[in-house]
Design a protein around this motif. Structure first.
Motif, mmCIF file in Angstrom:
data_model
loop_
_atom_site.group_PDB
_atom_site.id
_atom_site.type_symbol
_atom_site.label_atom_id
_atom_site.label_comp_id
_atom_site.label_asym_id
_atom_site.label_seq_id
_atom_site.Cartn_x
_atom_site.Cartn_y
_atom_site.Cartn_z
ATOM 1 N N MET A 1 0.596 -1.214 0.010
ATOM 2 C CA MET A 1 0.020 0.011 -0.165
ATOM 3 C C MET A 1 0.944 1.186 0.482
ATOM 4 N N GLN A 2 0.229 1.953 -1.055
ATOM 5 C CA GLN A 2 0.820 3.797 -0.841
ATOM 6 C C GLN A 2 0.125 4.755 -0.763
ATOM 7 N N PRO A 3 0.516 6.033 0.412
ATOM 8 C CA PRO A 3 -0.478 6.628 0.583
ATOM 9 C C PRO A 3 -1.034 7.920 -0.721
ATOM 10 N N ASN A 4 -2.270 7.878 -0.913
ATOM 11 C CA ASN A 4 -2.015 8.659 -2.151
ATOM 12 C C ASN A 4 -3.368 9.531 -1.497
ATOM 13 N N SER A 5 -3.829 10.374 -3.172
ATOM 14 C CA SER A 5 -4.574 11.623 -2.146
ATOM 15 C C SER A 5 -6.575 10.306 -2.275
ATOM 16 N N SER A 6 -6.634 9.786 -2.584
ATOM 17 C CA SER A 6 -7.706 8.911 -2.461
ATOM 18 C C SER A 6 -7.952 8.455 -1.541
ATOM 19 N N LYS A 7 -7.170 8.131 -0.902
ATOM 20 C CA LYS A 7 -7.464 7.587 0.879
ATOM 21 C C LYS A 7 -7.801 8.438 1.828
ATOM 22 N N ALA A 8 -8.752 8.204 2.217
ATOM 23 C CA ALA A 8 -9.341 8.764 3.627
ATOM 24 C C ALA A 8 -9.046 8.969 3.961
ATOM 25 N N THR A 9 -8.617 10.528 5.057
ATOM 26 C CA THR A 9 -8.125 11.314 5.985
ATOM 27 C C THR A 9 -8.415 11.061 7.010
ATOM 28 N N ILE A 10 -7.087 10.251 7.821
ATOM 29 C CA ILE A 10 -6.959 10.038 8.797
ATOM 30 C C ILE A 10 -7.225 10.898 10.301
ATOM 31 N N HIS A 11 -8.092 10.669 11.076
ATOM 32 C CA HIS A 11 -8.117 11.468 11.739
ATOM 33 C C HIS A 11 -7.658 11.221 13.199
ATOM 34 N N LEU A 12 -7.230 9.219 13.034
ATOM 35 C CA LEU A 12 -6.633 8.542 14.502
ATOM 36 C C LEU A 12 -5.651 7.281 14.585
ATOM 37 N N LEU A 13 -4.870 7.699 15.392
ATOM 38 C CA LEU A 13 -3.596 7.236 15.098
ATOM 39 C C LEU A 13 -3.133 6.569 15.918
ATOM 40 N N VAL A 14 -3.467 4.858 16.608
ATOM 41 C CA VAL A 14 -3.426 4.233 16.992
ATOM 42 C C VAL A 14 -1.832 3.509 18.093
ATOM 43 N N LEU A 15 -1.215 2.960 18.791
ATOM 44 C CA LEU A 15 -0.085 2.424 18.993
ATOM 45 C C LEU A 15 -0.553 1.888 20.071
ATOM 46 N N ASP A 16 0.477 0.527 19.513
ATOM 47 C CA ASP A 16 1.032 -0.479 20.656
ATOM 48 C C ASP A 16 2.515 0.166 20.932
ATOM 49 N N ILE A 17 2.356 -0.706 22.290
ATOM 50 C CA ILE A 17 4.342 0.378 22.956
ATOM 51 C C ILE A 17 5.116 -1.298 22.323
ATOM 52 N N ASP A 18 4.907 -2.162 23.473
ATOM 53 C CA ASP A 18 5.924 -3.109 23.131
ATOM 54 C C ASP A 18 6.139 -3.573 21.937
ATOM 55 N N GLY A 19 7.323 -4.038 21.177
ATOM 56 C CA GLY A 19 7.541 -4.247 20.306
ATOM 57 C C GLY A 19 7.101 -3.264 18.961
ATOM 58 N N THR A 20 6.128 -1.730 19.185
ATOM 59 C CA THR A 20 6.410 -1.047 17.809
ATOM 60 C C THR A 20 6.714 -0.156 18.509
ATOM 61 N N ILE A 21 6.205 0.827 19.734
ATOM 62 C CA ILE A 21 7.188 2.240 19.986
ATOM 63 C C ILE A 21 8.528 1.856 21.267
ATOM 64 N N ALA A 22 8.445 1.363 22.047
ATOM 65 C CA ALA A 22 9.088 0.821 22.796
ATOM 66 C C ALA A 22 9.347 -1.212 22.978
ATOM 67 N N GLY A 23 11.197 -0.522 22.655
ATOM 68 C CA GLY A 23 12.125 -2.420 22.609
ATOM 69 C C GLY A 23 12.426 -2.564 23.666
ATOM 70 N N VAL A 24 14.387 -2.406 23.141
ATOM 71 C CA VAL A 24 15.370 -2.887 24.176
ATOM 72 C C VAL A 24 15.137 -2.231 25.538
ATOM 73 N N SER A 25 15.178 -0.861 25.166
ATOM 74 C CA SER A 25 15.192 0.207 26.606
ATOM 75 C C SER A 25 14.300 0.591 26.582
ATOM 76 N N ASN A 26 12.674 -0.166 26.501
ATOM 77 C CA ASN A 26 11.727 0.021 27.426
ATOM 78 C C ASN A 26 11.137 1.743 27.640
ATOM 79 N N GLU A 27 11.936 2.068 26.856
ATOM 80 C CA GLU A 27 11.501 3.827 26.178
ATOM 81 C C GLU A 27 11.168 4.682 25.475
ATOM 82 N N ILE A 28 10.531 5.387 24.660
ATOM 83 C CA ILE A 28 10.374 5.795 23.123
ATOM 84 C C ILE A 28 11.524 6.464 22.920
#
Length: 278
Positions: free
Chosen positions: A1-28
């Motif tokens: 998938m590539q972003p393009n102008s026909s896609k709906a506008t994103i209003h909400l971004l949801v993030l997991d923590i471990d393995g996504t925004i926090a790795g070995v350091s346990n920090e963002i």
């Protein structure tokens, strides 16, 4: 998938923590914080959906400047840290929790597993094993040893978690539990290879993100982007208009995603945010 102008506008971004925004350091890491702040500056709201306890996830919620309710325990608990309002708390029946604890007490399993029982955002354990101590250290939670966990089942728990050192054993445990308990009885998942987690059957991150998007914000699935790395993220990846899997995700999770980014140690979440939102 590539972003393009026909896609709906994103209003909400949801993030997991471990393995996504926090790795070995346990920090963002700073690049992820900067990417999140840039998305927020464009009017995109950002939320956390995690298998962690609410109290353990709170510092990550604060670190990214989130203002929405926090989705903890795979979405079993949705609570607003600002107002303390509980939007949802779906607990596990005491009967099913007792069945799980009986299963984990089998002689063949008892000494190979550390079992965690979560009630009222407290962590109870039979005894303080090395695994439970490590878990407590990483999650900034103090496990409370109580002996037989079944003695606490005058209250319904939010989650039951078993952890062991052998991923193959945990795969077998998960398969056996799924044979014993159909999907309408228990939601069973893995957030890391050595965890097996059980909650109310209605619980998963997909239903939690759906609540936040549709009921709380009044937006559609196509207005939602999520980023996750493991099997407990599958349902929200499938729900969202843009579902992103981390480069460190299992193959089945990558296959379900619209896009695969780099791994957590390479700031893959920041790469995905830049690709689709900035």
């Amino acid at each position: 998938m590539q972003p393009n102008s026909s896609k709906a506008t994103i209003h909400l971004l949801v993030l997991d923590i471990d393995g996504t925004i926090a790795g070995v350091s346990n920090e963002i890491r700073e690049p992820i914080k900067q990417a999140v702040q840039a998305a927020q500056a464009k009017g995109i709201q950002v939320a956390i959906a995690t298998g962690r306890m609410y109290c353990s996830a709170l510092r990550f919620h604060q670190a990214i400047g989130a203002t929405l309710p926090l989705m903890a325990y795979q979405g079993a608990l949705i609570k607003d840290p600002t107002t303390e309002q509980v939007h949802r708390h779906w607990t596990l029946s005491a009967r099913l929790a007792a069945d799980l604890l009986d299963y984990y007490e089998q002689p063949a399993l008892r000494d190979q597993l550390s079992v965690h029982l979560y009630i009222d955002d407290q962590l109870y354990v039979r005894e303080l094993t090395a695994d439970s101590k490590d878990y407590g250290y990483r999650t900034s939670v103090i496990p409370i040893p109580v002996g037989d966990l079944r003695s606490l089942l005058d209250q319904e728990p939010t989650k039951v978690l078993a952890l062991g050192e052998d991923p193959m054993l945990m795969d077998r445990v998960l398969a056996e539990l799924r044979d014993r308990h159909p999907a309408d009885e228990l939601y069973l998942t893995k957030s890391v290879p050595i965890f097996v987690e059980a909650t109310n059957p209605l619980v998963n991150k997909g239903t939690a993100v759906q609540y936040l998007a549709e009921n709380y914000l009044g937006i559609a699935p196509e207005n939602v982007m999520v980023i996750g790395d493991n099997f407990n993220d599958l349902e929200m990846i499938q729900y969202a208009g843009i579902g992103v899997a981390m480069g460190n995700a299992p193959a089945a999770v990558k296959a379900a995603a619209d896009w695969v980014t780099l791994g957590v140690e390479a700031n893959g979440a920041a790469v995905a945010i830049a690709e689709f939102l900035l």
